[in-house]
Design an enzyme around this catalytic site. Structure first.
Site, mmCIF file in Angstrom:
data_model
loop_
_atom_site.group_PDB
_atom_site.id
_atom_site.type_symbol
_atom_site.label_atom_id
_atom_site.label_comp_id
_atom_site.label_asym_id
_atom_site.label_seq_id
_atom_site.Cartn_x
_atom_site.Cartn_y
_atom_site.Cartn_z
ATOM 1 C CG ASP A 9 -1.809 1.186 1.329
ATOM 2 O OD1 ASP A 9 -1.628 2.189 0.717
ATOM 3 O OD2 ASP A 9 -2.789 1.192 2.184
ATOM 4 C CB ILE A 10 1.347 4.101 -2.359
ATOM 5 C CG1 ILE A 10 2.519 4.859 -2.753
ATOM 6 C CG2 ILE A 10 0.302 4.636 -2.306
ATOM 7 C CD1 ILE A 10 2.638 5.466 -4.226
ATOM 8 C CG ASN A 23 -10.238 15.231 -9.892
ATOM 9 O OD1 ASN A 23 -10.245 16.147 -10.264
ATOM 10 N ND2 ASN A 23 -11.237 13.948 -9.547
ATOM 11 N N GLY A 31 -10.051 5.842 -5.360
ATOM 12 C CA GLY A 31 -8.867 5.208 -5.763
ATOM 13 C C GLY A 31 -7.587 5.487 -4.822
ATOM 14 C CG ASP A 33 -6.845 11.896 -5.378
ATOM 15 O OD1 ASP A 33 -5.848 12.581 -4.521
ATOM 16 O OD2 ASP A 33 -7.762 12.480 -5.838
ATOM 17 C CB THR A 118 -3.527 1.295 -13.901
ATOM 18 O OG1 THR A 118 -3.096 1.517 -12.511
ATOM 19 C CG2 THR A 118 -2.233 1.508 -14.601
ATOM 20 N N GLY A 119 -6.202 3.110 -12.693
ATOM 21 C CA GLY A 119 -7.614 2.928 -11.747
ATOM 22 C C GLY A 119 -8.487 3.256 -12.527
ATOM 23 C CB VAL A 120 -11.130 5.774 -11.516
ATOM 24 C CG1 VAL A 120 -11.754 5.293 -10.287
ATOM 25 C CG2 VAL A 120 -10.252 7.164 -11.291
ATOM 26 C CE1 TYR A 121 -9.214 10.435 -13.847
ATOM 27 C CE2 TYR A 121 -6.751 10.378 -13.765
ATOM 28 C CZ TYR A 121 -7.899 10.902 -13.377
ATOM 29 O OH TYR A 121 -8.149 12.276 -12.863
#
Length: 368
Positions: A9-10, A23, A31, A33, A118-121
């Site tokens: 986990d970053i 965003n 995500g 963010d 690579t998540g919601v985008y």
């Protein structure tokens, strides 16, 4: 190790700077963010983010990291994936390049990236990974910084492409955990199907993927200087050992050949490389390379020796010889060794590409 890929986990990674997939508006939604905002302290971080205002895609900006185990958060806005024909690749490269530039400005020693966009985008994970590694590897040719690529779940993506499918095939054909039992039941026959297949694979004409010549890091010496240096290797190879039946033990010991360190330095000189070029190509820390250069009897870890063989672009026979001098060997029953053998036999020496394949197969990556 200047570059490494980890599963974590970053928000828990310790680094001077943590990169956030932000965003474009001064808000947080979902995500990575959201996870970063919550871990840092959402109200404090949002107040700083509002000072930055709107951000363009590919841009990078900095805020304090507050409660995160970091000094800074570098915010960057990734591209929304459409079809790859709307500038997505260039924007994603800008995200990494601009974030790394900010880290240099901030004099960071380390930086941790998520797999941006690579998540919601919706950016395809395999392509995003290749872009990340490409930009990071170019950066590390010129700067000394630890760069960490944080993948939350290794199984969340699969690398694609013919290259890694061939790695899988090579492993399947050469992995001998089952065959080892057969070796105790029959004598080795050099004409067996397994031996012939291995011979053909090693001799197959293959494409060459060679990186451009590396550039020395600005302000760093090309050759590491050791205190009170002494001759590190003989200018001539040892003479062939006479037949054992005709020599004494003292005579046999008089034919001891170069150590790992001596052979390594000999190879560096023969290939006309600098120390910086070698340890950069090996994904190795300068301090470790300095220890090797200054210790004639240095005994490396296996992954260190292999990383140096990759950096020197040694063929398979010379790689085996270098390993022997460190009392090491490539094992046909070790997946990591088979992956490395696959790349060396095809004269493909990009250590970052090799490390992607190792990571994909759950093996430790090269470098130190």
């Amino acid at each position: 190790m200047p570059f490494k890929i980890i599963r974590n986990d970053i928000t828990r990674v310790k680094a001077d700077a943590i990169v956030n997939t932000a965003n474009p508006h001064p808000i947080y939604a979902s995500g990575t963010d959201t996870a970063i905002y919550k871990a840092a302290g959402a109200e404090l971080l949002l107040a700083e983010r509002k000072k930055i205002r709107e951000m363009e895609r590919g841009q990078a900006a900095v805020t304090p990291a507050f409660a995160l185990p970091a000094r800074y958060i570098i915010h960057t806005v990734g591209p929304t994936w459409i079809d790859g024909k709307h500038g997505e690749f260039g924007i994603l490269s800008d995200c990494y390049e601009n974030s790394l530039a900010k880290a240099v400005e901030l004099q960071c020693n380390s930086i941790a990236f998520p797999l941006i966009a690579t998540g919601v985008y919706g950016f395809p994970k395999d392509r995003a990974l290749q872009i990340a590694v490409s930009v990071i590897s170019r950066f590390l040719l010129s700067y000394d910084m630890q760069v960490i690529l944080v993948v939350f779940d290794r199984h969340a993506f699969e690398l694609s492409g013919k290259l890694f499918q061939e790695v899988d095939t090579f492993i399947d054909e050469n992995y001998v955990s089952r065959q080892r039992e057969e070796e105790y039941q029959r004598p080795f026959d050099g004409s067996t199907e397994e031996a012939e297949r291995s011979r053909r694979l090693r001799l197959t004409e293959s494409r060459r993927i060679l990186s451009e010549p590396d550039q020395s890091v600005s302000g760093m010496p090309e050759t590491i200087r050791c205190p009170e240096p002494e001759p590190l290797y003989s200018s001539q190879m040892s003479a062939p050992m006479p037949q054992a039946s005709r020599i004494s033990l003292d005579d046999a010991l008089g034919n001891v050949e170069e150590t790992f360190q001596q052979r390594l330095l000999h190879l560096i000189d023969d290939k006309g490389l600098t120390d910086v070029e070698v340890y950069k190509r090996a994904n190795m820390d300068r301090k470790l390379f300095s220890k090797i250069r200054c210790n004639e009897n240095y005994k490396p870890k296996k992954k260190t020796a292999l990383a140096l063989a990759i950096a020197l672009q040694l063929n398979l026979d010379d790689t085996v010889d270098l390993l022997k001098r460190a009392e090491l060997a490539l094992s046909p029953s070790n997946k990591s060794d088979l992956i490395i053998e696959y790349f060396i036999s095809r004269e493909e020496y990009d250590i970052y590409n090799i490390n992607l394949a190792l990571f994909e197969h759950g093996q430790p990556i090269l470098g130190e």
